[in-house]
Write a protein that holds these residues in place. Structure first.
Motif, PDB file in Angstrom:
ATOM      1  N   ALA A 153     -18.602   8.890 -33.620  1.00  0.00           N
ATOM      2  CA  ALA A 153     -18.737   9.475 -32.296  1.00  0.00           C
ATOM      3  C   ALA A 153     -20.650   9.804 -33.086  1.00  0.00           C
ATOM      4  O   ALA A 153     -20.177  10.418 -33.775  1.00  0.00           O
ATOM      5  N   HIS A 154     -21.242  10.505 -32.307  1.00  0.00           N
ATOM      6  CA  HIS A 154     -22.421  11.156 -32.738  1.00  0.00           C
ATOM      7  C   HIS A 154     -22.160  12.565 -32.329  1.00  0.00           C
ATOM      8  O   HIS A 154     -21.881  12.678 -31.033  1.00  0.00           O
ATOM      9  N   ILE A 155     -22.009  13.064 -33.619  1.00  0.00           N
ATOM     10  CA  ILE A 155     -21.795  14.142 -33.383  1.00  0.00           C
ATOM     11  C   ILE A 155     -22.744  15.381 -32.442  1.00  0.00           C
ATOM     12  O   ILE A 155     -22.117  16.237 -31.068  1.00  0.00           O
ATOM     13  N   PRO A 156     -24.211  15.374 -32.188  1.00  0.00           N
ATOM     14  CA  PRO A 156     -24.410  16.257 -31.300  1.00  0.00           C
ATOM     15  C   PRO A 156     -23.774  15.616 -29.925  1.00  0.00           C
ATOM     16  O   PRO A 156     -24.442  16.509 -29.500  1.00  0.00           O
ATOM     17  N   THR A 157     -24.371  14.475 -29.664  1.00  0.00           N
ATOM     18  CA  THR A 157     -23.582  13.802 -28.853  1.00  0.00           C
ATOM     19  C   THR A 157     -22.468  14.644 -28.367  1.00  0.00           C
ATOM     20  O   THR A 157     -21.802  14.814 -26.530  1.00  0.00           O
ATOM     21  N   ALA A 179      -5.181   5.571 -32.711  1.00  0.00           N
ATOM     22  CA  ALA A 179      -3.873   4.899 -32.897  1.00  0.00           C
ATOM     23  C   ALA A 179      -3.644   6.188 -31.139  1.00  0.00           C
ATOM     24  O   ALA A 179      -2.788   5.626 -30.749  1.00  0.00           O
ATOM     25  N   ILE A 180      -4.352   7.253 -31.425  1.00  0.00           N
ATOM     26  CA  ILE A 180      -3.768   7.905 -30.445  1.00  0.00           C
ATOM     27  C   ILE A 180      -4.565   7.965 -28.900  1.00  0.00           C
ATOM     28  O   ILE A 180      -4.407   7.926 -28.260  1.00  0.00           O
ATOM     29  N   GLY A 181      -5.638   6.910 -29.276  1.00  0.00           N
ATOM     30  CA  GLY A 181      -6.470   6.307 -28.464  1.00  0.00           C
ATOM     31  C   GLY A 181      -7.700   7.168 -28.269  1.00  0.00           C
ATOM     32  O   GLY A 181      -8.023   7.041 -26.937  1.00  0.00           O
ATOM     33  N   THR A 182      -8.687   7.888 -28.981  1.00  0.00           N
ATOM     34  CA  THR A 182     -10.066   8.668 -28.001  1.00  0.00           C
ATOM     35  C   THR A 182     -10.843   7.505 -29.012  1.00  0.00           C
ATOM     36  O   THR A 182     -10.597   7.325 -30.545  1.00  0.00           O
ATOM     37  N   PRO A 183     -12.159   7.030 -28.855  1.00  0.00           N
ATOM     38  CA  PRO A 183     -13.348   6.787 -29.593  1.00  0.00           C
ATOM     39  C   PRO A 183     -13.851   7.666 -30.241  1.00  0.00           C
ATOM     40  O   PRO A 183     -15.160   7.501 -31.317  1.00  0.00           O
ATOM     41  N   ASN A 184     -13.914   8.905 -30.093  1.00  0.00           N
ATOM     42  CA  ASN A 184     -14.480   9.606 -30.726  1.00  0.00           C
ATOM     43  C   ASN A 184     -14.170  10.636 -31.404  1.00  0.00           C
ATOM     44  O   ASN A 184     -13.614  11.869 -31.644  1.00  0.00           O
ATOM     45  N   ALA A 197     -15.893   1.027 -25.516  1.00  0.00           N
ATOM     46  CA  ALA A 197     -16.819   1.732 -24.450  1.00  0.00           C
ATOM     47  C   ALA A 197     -17.815   2.783 -24.129  1.00  0.00           C
ATOM     48  O   ALA A 197     -18.521   3.436 -24.693  1.00  0.00           O
ATOM     49  N   LYS A 198     -16.506   4.250 -24.591  1.00  0.00           N
ATOM     50  CA  LYS A 198     -16.161   5.165 -23.932  1.00  0.00           C
ATOM     51  C   LYS A 198     -17.155   5.942 -25.104  1.00  0.00           C
ATOM     52  O   LYS A 198     -17.702   7.460 -25.053  1.00  0.00           O
ATOM     53  N   ARG A 199     -17.011   5.283 -25.964  1.00  0.00           N
ATOM     54  CA  ARG A 199     -17.404   6.129 -27.746  1.00  0.00           C
ATOM     55  C   ARG A 199     -18.916   6.917 -27.552  1.00  0.00           C
ATOM     56  O   ARG A 199     -20.151   6.246 -26.779  1.00  0.00           O
ATOM     57  N   LEU A 200     -18.970   8.098 -27.878  1.00  0.00           N
ATOM     58  CA  LEU A 200     -20.054   9.007 -27.420  1.00  0.00           C
ATOM     59  C   LEU A 200     -21.321   9.054 -28.601  1.00  0.00           C
ATOM     60  O   LEU A 200     -20.876   8.824 -29.515  1.00  0.00           O
ATOM     61  N   GLY A 201     -22.311   8.291 -27.569  1.00  0.00           N
ATOM     62  CA  GLY A 201     -23.481   8.133 -28.612  1.00  0.00           C
ATOM     63  C   GLY A 201     -23.731   6.643 -29.320  1.00  0.00           C
ATOM     64  O   GLY A 201     -24.102   6.133 -30.327  1.00  0.00           O
ATOM     65  N   ALA A 248     -22.291   3.919 -33.988  1.00  0.00           N
ATOM     66  CA  ALA A 248     -21.337   4.072 -33.162  1.00  0.00           C
ATOM     67  C   ALA A 248     -20.967   2.171 -32.232  1.00  0.00           C
ATOM     68  O   ALA A 248     -20.198   2.431 -31.443  1.00  0.00           O
ATOM     69  N   GLY A 249     -22.113   1.969 -33.039  1.00  0.00           N
ATOM     70  CA  GLY A 249     -21.417   0.193 -32.203  1.00  0.00           C
ATOM     71  C   GLY A 249     -20.268  -0.306 -32.344  1.00  0.00           C
ATOM     72  O   GLY A 249     -19.242  -0.296 -32.853  1.00  0.00           O
TER      73      GLY A 249
END
Length: 725
Positions: free
Chosen positions: A370-374, A124-129, A350-354, A361-362
């Motif tokens: 998102a991928h935690i280490p990334t 909702a707020i717009g973050t893929p992470n 497409a900006k989702r890390l990992g 995360a596909g």
């Protein structure tokens, strides 16, 4: 006196027991198991029964707070909700303007009532992470491997007139954890009815009397064992030929792959004998019905996805799928709440890390993480782009994430941290703003049970108003969206919950079922339909929701993503085999994660009655191992890896596999605010673990088990003083 008894689902852990909660004059006075509860039938664990010590705990957070000292110092002052929301909105909007909303990470903790709403808030707020520890390390690998293999994740059938004849118990102890809905009590009832066990675990436990085979493998080698069992089943022609020929695809390719893993090779890898593997495989094949309980122990290595797939294929080739007493398909009785993925758009997604870890995360996945280490690397280095804020919901990451010291270092450098929790945890000490949240007795929620078959809806309802100024996480998310100018997509929580019942209303007898009716009854259930794949085939539909329409022993989905479509063995990156040089200094094998009946991960240590049951962290080792290390039962010892060391009390037992050390997880001392971070860095097992690559190609999983360690006495060890109970 105003007195009322409510039926509600206890969701203090991932189990969901139906409870009868007595409320007098707006205060909980008694909690008992509902004798007619569909999932627990008059039983509950001490966590739920003693929850008055949780809701009315004197250390509970009751008001929003703002940090006034240095980060981690633990100095806060009380503020209003309006001021808290203003601070959060000001910081997040400033970060969005400078870096984009992808610079805000949203961290979930355990997967309870707030899990889907945390992901919804992030979208909702717009973050893929958005992320949570379990998305790559616990349960989600099983969900996604199930989808790639069967089109769904199957679960054990305890509900028909056909009791499982044999149960595989792999990397868990369902008699104490109850991790996936009602499995704990149904599992115990199955044992009483005569179910026998094949257990895979390096440490024997209370299930030993029910086990005809107990395979004490070296931690981290579960994939080799599964492939060795498959070799015996296939090459001794013990598999279900009719089921495989009609309902599975890729058998010849699987046969070729497992030819590389004869029982002799698998035994050498796992620290077993070939006879143990052969005998267990023949025992499984001989049983009329086989079901399985599997735990997160199989999801703690960088080959976890292939490990889960290999284990699942044992049930597939023996035909123990979707018939009575085996592993059954979900009834999908409860709709998931809308996660608002469309709010992200293709550019943000497409900006989702990992994102290259496709099963985690596909962009194709409706519940991507998102991928935690990334994410942590982006927090430290700004690459591939900066992540500057962290929103924590029920997340005690200094305890729950690997490599605790590096996690602390990473979070200390952030611009802004907000924490939603019930207590001041080690992680909350890092927050700029702390928001007090509700307990399970103060929250409305719905959950489907069990974790895979989903034919029961359990209603968790607020039986009392929130204590102090606490709010449900879901309400906080909605109100934060309003402050940020983002669309939450619903006027209130009841609207979301009522919509989730739409699927239930398609079943006979539930056409006009309402949320209010569910609150009165506490639960709703539909009959299980067995062999659903045959019914779909008869209708001309795909029997299984996979590319081939069959159970995919050779996964086309994996092939399309560029991953190996067949399971294989991979030695953990840190082990006696892969790192003999390190093993000279750290000769023992470390495993972590054993569940404690009185606690749920890092929670409940503020509850006096539960702490009395389990006052200290324990490390389990074999008498021969203890003697070689010069330690004795009941003494404080050091456990050390290349990352650091902690101290726990030695529990010496001949039930543990020699050469293996098991540390309890989740430990800190809430009663010791005088210790830095409540002593977390002295006793927390994740001080010992690593978040370094290599990662599982599919899920991005890092290594939490099978690591190398050493043990030696702690001469200064003493029981810290604790307040009187």
């Amino acid at each position: 006196m105003d007195k009322r008894i409510y039926k509600t689902a206890c969701h203090i852990c991932h189990g969901s027991c139906i409870a009868e909660v007595t409320v007098e004059d707006g205060r909980v006075t008694d909690i008992r198991p509902d004798p007619e509860g569909i999932v627990n039938k008059g039983r509950m664990c001490p966590k739920g029964l003693l929850s008055r010590e949780l809701i009315y705990n004197p250390d509970r957070l009751l008001h929003p707070m703002k940090r006034i000292g240095a980060r981690g110092e633990g100095r806060f002052r009380r503020i209003s909700w309006d001021e808290a929301y203003d601070i959060i909105a000001e910081n997040l909007l400033a970060i969005e303007k400078k870096y984009g909303m992808e610079a805000v990470a949203v961290a979930q903790g355990t997967g309870r009532h707030h899990l889907p709403y945390t992901a919804r808030f992030a979208n909702a707020i717009g973050t893929p992470n958005w992320f949570e520890p379990g998305s790559a390390q616990c349960f989600f690998p099983r969900i996604h491997a199930g989808a790639a293999t069967f089109g769904y994740m199957p679960s054990a059938d305890y509900y028909s007139d056909m009791n499982p004849q044999v149960m595989l118990v792999w990397g868990c102890n369902p008699s104490v954890s109850g991790a996936d809905g009602e499995s704990r009590y149904c599992f115990l009832d199955a044992l009483k009815k005569g179910t026998r066990l094949v257990v895979i675990d390096p440490c024997k436990n209370n299930l030993e009397p029910y086990a005809d085979h107990w395979l004490q493998l070296r931690p981290g080698t579960d994939d080799a064992l599964a492939l060795g069992l498959l070799h015996v089943l296939i090459f001794e022609e013990l598999y279900d030929r009719d089921f495989v020929e009609n309902w599975c695809s890729g058998f010849d390719k699987l046969r070729e792959r497992v030819s590389e893993y004869p029982p002799e090779r698998a035994a050498e890898i796992c620290g077993l004998t070939a006879e143990e593997i052969v005998s267990a495989a023949r025992y499984i094949a001989k049983a009329d019905t086989v079901a399985m309980e599997w735990g997160c122990a199989i999801e703690h290595t960088p080959n976890c996805f292939q490990t889960v797939r290999a284990i699942a294929l044992i049930l597939a080739v023996t035909g123990n799928i979707d018939k009575k007493g085996t592993m059954i398909e979900s009834m999908h009785v409860l709709d998931e709440p809308e996660l608002l993925e469309d709010r992200l758009g293709d550019v943000q997604r497409a900006k989702r890390l990992g994102e290259h870890h496709k099963m985690l995360a596909g962009a194709h996945k409706p519940f991507s993480s998102a991928h935690i280490p990334t994410v942590f690397e982006a927090m430290r280095t700004g690459k591939p782009y900066p992540v500057r804020a962290l929103m924590m919901c029920g997340n005690n990451g200094l305890i729950g994430f690997a490599d605790s010291k590096r996690t602390l270092e990473t979070w200390m450098g952030l611009d802004f941290i907000c924490c939603q929790d019930m207590f001041l945890t080690p992680s909350a000490l890092l927050a700029d703003v702390i928001l007090p949240v509700c307990s399970w007795l103060e929250v409305d929620s719905l959950t489907a049970s069990p974790g895979g078959s989903d034919h029961i809806i359990l209603c968790q309802q607020a039986v009392v108003p929130p204590v102090g100024e606490c709010k449900p996480d879901e309400v906080i998310f909605q109100e934060l969206c309003q402050r940020l100018g983002k669309d939450w997509g619903a006027k209130d929580l009841d609207e979301i919950l009522d919509k989730r019942l739409d699927r239930l209303r398609t079943f006979p007898g539930y056409e006009d079922y309402t949320l209010e009716k569910l609150r009165e009854t506490g639960w709703a259930a539909v009959p299980i339909e067995y062999e659903q794949y045959k019914a779909r085939a008869a209708r001309g539909e795909k029997p299984f929701n996979t590319p081939s329409g069959k159970i995919e022993l050779y996964s086309r989905m994996m092939e399309d993503f560029g991953f190996d479509p067949l399971p294989f063995y991979a030695e953990p990156p840190e082990s006696p085999v892969s790192r003999p040089d390190l093993a000279e200094e750290y000769p023992l094998v470390l495993t972590t994660g054993t569940r404690i009946n009185a606690f749920f991960l890092s929670e409940q240590r503020q509850m006096p009655s539960l702490r009395k049951m389990n006052p200290w962290p324990l490390a389990t080792l074999h008498p021969d191992t203890a003697a070689a290390c010069g330690v004795k039962d009941g003494e404080w010892i050091f456990i050390e890896t290349a990352r650091g060391r902690i101290t726990q009390k030695a529990r010496v037992t001949d039930r543990m596999k020699p050469g293996v050390v098991n540390c309890q997880i989740g430990w800190w001392f809430p009663e010791r605010p005088d210790l830095p971070y409540f002593g977390a860095f002295e006793v927390n097992a994740n001080v010992l673990t690593t978040m370094d690559p290599p990662f599982d190609p599919c899920m991005g999983t890092y290594q939490l088990r099978g690591l190398l360690c050493r043990v030696y006495p702690n001469p200064e060890g003493a029981d810290p003083e604790r307040p009187e109970d």
